[in-house]
Structure formats: structure tokens, C-alpha cells
Design an enzyme around this catalytic site. Structure first.
Site, short mmCIF file in Angstrom:
data_model
loop_
_atom_site.label_atom_id
_atom_site.label_comp_id
_atom_site.label_asym_id
_atom_site.label_seq_id
_atom_site.Cartn_x
_atom_site.Cartn_y
_atom_site.Cartn_z
N SER A 135 0.65 -1.20 -0.06
CA SER A 135 -0.11 -0.16 0.03
C SER A 135 0.88 1.19 -0.11
O SER A 135 1.86 1.42 0.88
CB SER A 135 -0.88 -0.11 1.22
OG SER A 135 -1.66 1.17 1.40
N ASP A 189 -7.16 2.94 -3.29
CA ASP A 189 -7.99 2.90 -2.01
C ASP A 189 -8.34 4.64 -1.55
O ASP A 189 -7.33 5.27 -1.33
CB ASP A 189 -7.18 2.26 -1.03
CG ASP A 189 -7.90 2.07 0.51
OD1 ASP A 189 -9.08 2.54 0.68
OD2 ASP A 189 -7.37 1.49 1.36
N ASP A 239 -14.16 -1.85 2.27
CA ASP A 239 -13.13 -2.14 3.08
C ASP A 239 -13.80 -1.82 4.47
O ASP A 239 -14.54 -2.47 5.29
CB ASP A 239 -12.07 -1.53 3.05
CG ASP A 239 -11.28 -1.50 4.39
OD1 ASP A 239 -11.23 -2.02 5.20
OD2 ASP A 239 -9.63 -0.62 4.24
N LYS A 263 -10.34 -7.78 7.08
CA LYS A 263 -9.36 -7.52 8.13
C LYS A 263 -9.88 -8.05 9.24
O LYS A 263 -11.11 -7.64 9.48
CB LYS A 263 -9.07 -6.07 8.36
CG LYS A 263 -8.50 -5.19 7.17
CD LYS A 263 -8.48 -3.67 7.19
CE LYS A 263 -7.79 -3.03 6.13
NZ LYS A 263 -7.97 -1.61 6.25
O1 SMG Z 1 -0.76 -2.84 6.69
O2 SMG Z 1 -0.02 -2.43 4.55
C1 SMG Z 1 -0.90 -2.19 5.66
C2 SMG Z 1 -1.66 -0.90 5.56
C3 SMG Z 1 -2.50 -1.08 4.18
O3 SMG Z 1 -3.58 0.76 3.31
C4 SMG Z 1 -3.47 0.02 4.28
N1 SMG Z 1 -4.35 0.13 5.01
O4 SMG Z 1 -7.79 1.50 4.45
O5 SMG Z 1 -6.72 -0.42 3.95
C5 SMG Z 1 -6.57 0.45 4.30
C6 SMG Z 1 -5.62 1.10 5.12
C7 SMG Z 1 -5.87 1.29 6.58
C8 SMG Z 1 -4.98 1.93 7.48
S1 SMG Z 1 -4.57 3.50 7.29
C9 SMG Z 1 -4.04 4.03 8.62
MG MG Z 2 -8.75 0.37 2.82
#
Ligand code: SMG
Ligand code: MG
Length: 373
Positions: A135, A189, A239, A263
Site C-alpha cells: 500500500s 484506495d 473495506d 481485516k
Molecule cells: O498494513 O500495509 C498495511 C496498510 C494497508 O492501506 C492500508 N491500510 O484502508 O486499507 C486501508 C488502510 C488502513 C490503515 S491506514 C492508517
Molecule cells: Mg482500505
């Protein structure tokens, strides 16, 4: 098992680079860890709540408070606790899924360590390695974004996810698509940054052949996601909205999501995450494992979950080094050769990783709390 004590540890984990999303910039993770001490042995769980209630309504201080005052006392007074009983025993508290999930994960870790079984075996993992995506946060400039993405590609990541928001969408996506070429797996995202009024704008992402667009609209707004899915070619993936298996089914049936991000923390635990996986598989809806910048404790469990057969897309299961210079377990490192861009599913008892207690104590943000019955 009987739980003798529940410990709350707070650890500060600086990030190797700032992580910017549509809701803010993060430079460190404030991690809440739970250790359960039981007559069967100990187990660790990681709470994925952030320091502030921006990704979801849950946040670390809230999670610690509800654990201390409601959730932990219930488990400490119960004559028998198993991972499978935790959700029911804690069901009298509304919401607070991330807090409940951390407790359930700690109980499951203790239970499986005692039985000599791994998370992967318990979940029903069917592969030994899982494909990993990464990400990528909103960058200060396109050039910096391209440099960061190139680095991840060189490391072997199998899929790139770009964080987007109004003003940072078409241009970064176009440039990264150019960099990856037509075969590179790319998705975006938005973390709820848009409204249905942006549908025509989001449709302009269609030519970039994205795997999916994740959560463009509000968590509560299933209807707008269904409406968007009618007008864009890019698959819509929820999500934040997916808080349970029942909600997943509802969103799928309403046409609001054709791919699901799973998640465990967001749905209240790994056991509910398994149910989301199972029902999506029955409905032929692909799933992938999301991430919450977990340390090795949460990452180990996520990698085991991602080894289930419905996880047909690379997850946000990156190497430890994507976020942290040092991890509080042995680090997760991408494989090489035929396992390039993959992480190995741990096979040891429980999460299969060992928590470095000295490290946890060293990085403690406050003295840990021990709760007893
Ligand atoms: O663990 O690689 C990771 C984070 C992936 O982008 C990520 N998470 O919305 O999916 C999402 C975000 C949430 C956390 S943002 C602080
Ligand atoms: Mg997300």
C-alpha cells in the site's frame, strides 16, 4: 482455559517513512498489545485500532478503556474461555470489534500454542507462501511517488495499491500505470474521501484497468457504492463498510462490492474473518487480506489467514521493513527466486513468531497494565 491475567502493553513503533492517506499523515504506530496469561499458557494479540478515530470510530485509548472496564473483566470471571467462546462472551458490548478481536487473537494464540498447532493449520491454510502487495501512501510529488513505487517493484511486490483522494487520483494512477506497464497489478484506495457526486470523475479511472477501487464512500453508505458499481467498469471493493459476514453478504447481494477486503480486526476477530472468507467463497466473490500496519504479531496471523483458498488476490501483507526498521518479532522478509514477492506462512505453534519482550518493554509508551479477576 481459565484466564489468570490480561496485560495491556502500549508500544511506539516509528514508521520508516510517513504514511499519508485521505484522512491524514501517520509517522508512527501506537500499538496496543494484549497478553493473556492462562492455565494453558500465554498468548499475544495485536489491536489494530489507530491512535485516532480517523480510519474508523475505534482508537487506541477507546479500545484500552473498553478492554479494561468491560471486556477483560468478563473473560477474567468466566470459568472457561476458548477462542470460539470469546465473541459470544463479549457480545453484550456493542461494537468495539478491534478491541474484541485483539482479545480473541490472544486467546487463540494461547490455545494453539498449548495444542502445538499453528494459526495456518487451524484456519485451513492451503498454501505455504502468500503473494504480497504493498500500500503506497499519498506522496509529496509524482516523482517521489514513482521513485517509491519503483523501489517496491524492485523488491518484488506483486501488486501496488495507491492511496487516492480528490486532487490526487487520475494523474498518479496514470503515471504509475505507465511505470508498471499493462500487466502490473494496480488498485486504489480512497478511504471514504469521495461522494456519489464524484461518480463521473471516478469513471475516468476505468481506462487504467485497475483491479479495484476500495471504499470510495462513507462506511455506512452501501447504497452509493451499489450505484457507483452500476456506472464504472472498475470493480468496487469495500473495506471500512464490512464489519461482519452478514454485512458482507448484504453488500454483495446489493451489488455494492464484487471483491471483499478482509481485516480480522475490523470484523471482530479471526473467527468472523473466516466466516467472511467462507461465505464469499460460496458466493464466488474474491477476497484479499487487508492490513493495518501490523507488527509481526498481527502480520503473522494475517499471513496465515491469507493462505486460505478464497484469497485469490495479493494482500496488504507486506514485509516488516515496509513499515518498521525493527519489528517486535522476527521480521517478515519477502522470499526470493520462485518465492519473490511472497511471505512464508509461519508453521510454529500459535502465531509461530516469538515476541521480543525486551523490545516491547524498551518501546513501551507507558508502564503495562495487568488486569486480574
Ligand atoms: O498494513 O500495509 C498495511 C496498510 C494497508 O492501506 C492500508 N491500510 O484502508 O486499507 C486501508 C488502510 C488502513 C490503515 S491506514 C492508517
Ligand atoms: Mg482500505
Amino acid at each position: 482455559m481459565r484466564i489468570d491475567a490480561i496485560e495491556l502493553h502500549r508500544v511506539g513503533m516509528p514508521l520508516v517513512r510517513p504514511f499519508e492517506t485521505s484522512f491524514g499523515v501517520q509517522t508512527a504506530r501506537e500499538v496496543l498489545l494484549i497478553r493473556v496469561r492462562s492455565d494453558a499458557g500465554d498468548g499475544w494479540g495485536e489491536c489494530v485500532a489507530g491512535s485516532e478515530p480517523f480510519y474508523s470510530s475505534e482508537y487506541v485509548d477507546g479500545a484500552a478503556h473498553v478492554i479494561e472496564h468491560y471486556l477483560a473483566p468478563t473473560l477474567l470471571h468466566a470459568p472457561d474461555v476458548t477462542a470460539a467462546s470469546v465473541a459470544r462472551q463479549l457480545g453484550f458490548v456493542a461494537g468495539h470489534r478491534m478491541a474484541k478481536a485483539a482479545l480473541e487473537a490472544a486467546v487463540l494464540d494461547a490455545e494453539l500454542r498449548a495444542a502445538g498447532r499453528s494459526f495456518g493449520e487451524y484456519f485451513g491454510a492451503t498454501v505455504e507462501w502468500v503473494g504480497c502487495g504493498v500500500s503506497v501512501g499519498i506522496a509529496p510529488s509524482i516523482d517521489e511517488l514513482l521513485a517509491e513505487v519503483s523501489g517496491y517493484v524492485a523488491e518484488g511486490y506483486k501488486r501496488i495499491k495507491l492511496k487516492i483522494k480528490p486532487g490526487w487520483d487520475l494523474e498518479p494512477v496514470a503515471r504509475v500505470r505507465e511505470l508498471l506497464g499493462p500487466d502490473g497489478l494496480l488498485q486504489v484506495d480512497a478511504n471514504t474521501a469521495y461522494t456519489l457526486a464524484d461518480a463521473e470523475h471516478l469513471k475516468r479511472l476505468d481506462p487504467f484497468d485497475l483491479l479495484l477501487i476500495e471504499q470510495p464512500f462513507d462506511e455506512e453508505d452501501i447504497a452509493s457504492h451499489a450505484a457507483l458499481a452500476q456506472v464504472i467498469e472498475t470493480p468496487v471493493c469495500l473495506d471500512e463498510s464490512i464489519l461482519s459476514a452478514a454485512i458482507a453478504v448484504d453488500a454483495i447481494e446489493r451489488g455494492a462490492t464484487s471483491i471483499v477486503n478482509i481485516k480480522a480486526g475490523r470484523v471482530g476477530g479471526y473467527l468472523e474473518a473466516l466466516r467472511v472468507h467462507d461465505i464469499c467463497r460460496e458466493l464466488s466473490v474474491p477476497v484479499w487480506c487487508g492490513g493495518m500496519l501490523e507488527t509481526g504479531i498481527g502480520r503473522a496471523a494475517n499471513v496465515a489467514l491469507a493462505a486460505l483458498p478464497g484469497f485469490t488476490l495479493p494482500g496488504d501483507t507486506s514485509a516488516s521493513a515496509r513499515y518498521f526498521a525493527d519489528d517486535l518479532t522476527e521480521p517478515f522478509v519477502l522470499g526470493t527466486g520462485e518465492h519473490a514477492g511472497q511471505l512464508r506462512v509461519p508453521t510454529g505453534p500459535g502465531t509461530g513468531v516469538e515476541v521480543d519482550e525486551a523490545f516491547v518493554a524498551d518501546r513501551a509508551l507507558s508502564p503495562h497494565r495487568t488486569l486480574r479477576g
